[in-house]
Design a protein around this motif. Structure first.
Motif: not given
Length: 510
Positions: A406-413, A422-429, A431-437, A442-447
């Protein structure tokens, strides 16, 4: 008498050793490496022809052969076998040599018996080229392949562009179709087939291609794997595909001979002309193809066109009412954001298919998704890169309950790598119509931070935020170029402007 027949050079040497040097039959046979019975036969023929050694200087090999192997002319009262008629009839569906012999005997009761009739026919077949003597039934097979084509000139320049030549040859009539293409790619291969069927006005019961990638994705003598788009074409027209066996040139002798004839009779006549488009080149090729097919075949005395109309077209498959629409197939795995990617655009699927592998079939207007051969859904085709086509009914009712991430778990990670991450991931989500987009980005940045020194990813994200570069690619380039270390040293407090750098407006395009 011996059944051997050796070249006249050896026969003359045999006579010289026997009658010129007086060697025995055994010595002569050992010297020339032939059987003793063969020496005896040529000696008997020499005496029967009333010849003497040495031979006259004016006697050449042809004259000597005529005297030694003089044929006794016996009148044959049996009716002649109509070989050309038999060869043509054998190409008709369900016609056998036994049936043709029965018809021959009904017309000529005093004619040859079946064994001699069959032998005479097969002797006649051996006088034909291999590609001509294959007994392909009318309408049964179409042999297809690519060959090297001519060059076309880019309009307004001296740049020459190579082309390929698609050639198709019908099995029974040897009727030929040729067309220039831009290459050997899948679309050229499919389009050339469609044009061939339109030109001929029918489709074969079977197509026989070589093992090129546009037709066969995995070559195998027993179970070749066909390209899915080519299978689509075959299903649309109702024919089957029988790829030639690897390293079996006789399987494709018909089309290889056709490619050779097309090069000699068509391309050679166009070699001194300049064409500035495929259309102009194909108009010239089609005109010569028609003339080539109307030329009478030397041995049969009829044209390929006449044989095609009589044998192939009358027994081939009719064309379907709707033209074939080209489609590309691709396998894709559903991401955690319940979307699959095709040509840089993302299409939603039911969230229950997360992590499943699907097959995508894409035409110019539609994208269809299949699971285990069954169509799951269809989307309108979109050509917008890095955009999403999403249906609300595909989304889970509760991300906390049904989604692995879920979005919250990705932000937490992301927060574990630093505040800026964390701020960059939140802003990316956001900016999209659906966070899932935004999940992939986001996962690429975290990894990226997985194998970095502590703090580097956070500094890179801080720099990306200063430029409003809200995407994975920008963060990756910052790290690759070591720009994150400038923040550590305080070297870049203000953004750097350069004509080659993309501004914030680029990344805010959505």
């Amino acid at each position: 008498m011996a059944n051997e027949r050796i070249p006249m050079r050896k026969i003359k040497e045999t006579l010289r050793l026997r009658f010129g040097l007086g060697l025995s039959q055994r010595q002569t046979a050992r010297s020339i490496h032939i059987s003793r019975s063969a020496v005896q036969e040529y000696e008997d023929r020499f005496k029967a022809a009333s010849l003497a050694w040495p031979l006259p200087e004016t006697m050449d090999d042809a004259a000597l052969e005529a005297l030694l192997f003089r044929k006794e002319h016996k009148e044959n009262p049996r009716p002649a076998v109509p070989f050309e008629y038999l060869a043509k009839e054998m190409k008709r569906p369900n016609v056998t040599l036994s049936l043709l012999w029965e018809e021959y005997k009904q017309a000529h009761p005093d004619g040859y018996q079946y064994s001699q009739f069959s032998r005479l026919y097969h002797d006649y077949q051996r006088t034909l080229s291999y590609s001509m003597r294959q007994d392909h039934k009318g309408g049964e097979k179409l042999f297809v392949d690519f060959g090297e084509g001519l060059w076309i000139r880019e309009p307004g320049t001296e740049v020459l562009i190579p082309t390929k030549l698609f050639v198709a040859v019908w099995g029974a009539s040897s009727y030929l179709f040729a067309r220039a293409t831009a290459g050997e790619d899948l679309r050229s291969w499919i389009d050339a087939h469609v044009k061939c069927f339109e030109f001929c006005g029918c489709a074969p019961h079977a197509a026989v291609p070589d093992n090129l990638k546009a037709a066969v994705t995995k070559s195998c003598r027993y179970e070749p794997t066909l390209n899915p788009s080519y299978s689509d074409l075959a299903a649309h027209y109702g024919f089957c595909v029988l790829p030639a066996r690897p390293r079996r040139p006789k399987d494709k002798a018909k089309v290889e001979n056709g490619v050779l004839l097309a090069k000699r009779w068509i391309l050679a006549r166009l070699r001194n002309q300049t064409f500035e488009s495929l259309k102009a080149l194909n108009e010239a090729i089609e005109e010569l193809v028609i003339k080539f097919n109307e030329r009478p075949l030397r041995r049969l005395g009829v044209s390929r066109t006449a044989l095609f109309l009589e044998l192939d077209k009358s027994n081939a498959l009719p064309l379907p009412e709707q033209p074939f629409e080209f489609a590309v197939w691709k396998k894709a795995r559903v991401g955690i954001n319940y979307h699959v990617e095709f040509e840089k655009h993302f299409y939603s699927v039911p969230y229950t298919l997360i992590h499943r592998e699907l097959e995508i079939r894409a035409t110019a207007t539609l994208v269809q998704l299949f699971k285990d051969g069954q169509r799951v859904l269809t989307h309108p085709r979109s050509f917008r890169e890095h955009a999403y086509t999403t249906r609300k009914e595909h989304m889970p009712p509760s991300h906390q309950k049904h989604l692995e991430w879920p979005p919250e778990r990705i932000v937490e990670w992301a927060g574990k790598y630093g505040t800026s991450v964390k701020v960059l991931v939140e802003k990316i989500m956001a900016a999209r119509s659906f966070p899932e987009h935004a999940y992939r980005s986001c996962l690429g940045i975290i990894r990226l931070g997985k194998h970095l020194e502590p703090g580097r990813l956070d500094n890179a994200c801080k720099r990306a935020l200063s430029y409003s570069a809200l995407n994975y690619t920008s963060v990756k380039r910052i790290l690759e170029n070591g720009l994150d270390r400038q923040i550590e040293s305080g070297a870049a407090s203000t953004p750097v402007r350069h004509e080659n750098l993309r501004g914030p407006e680029y990344y805010n395009r959505g």
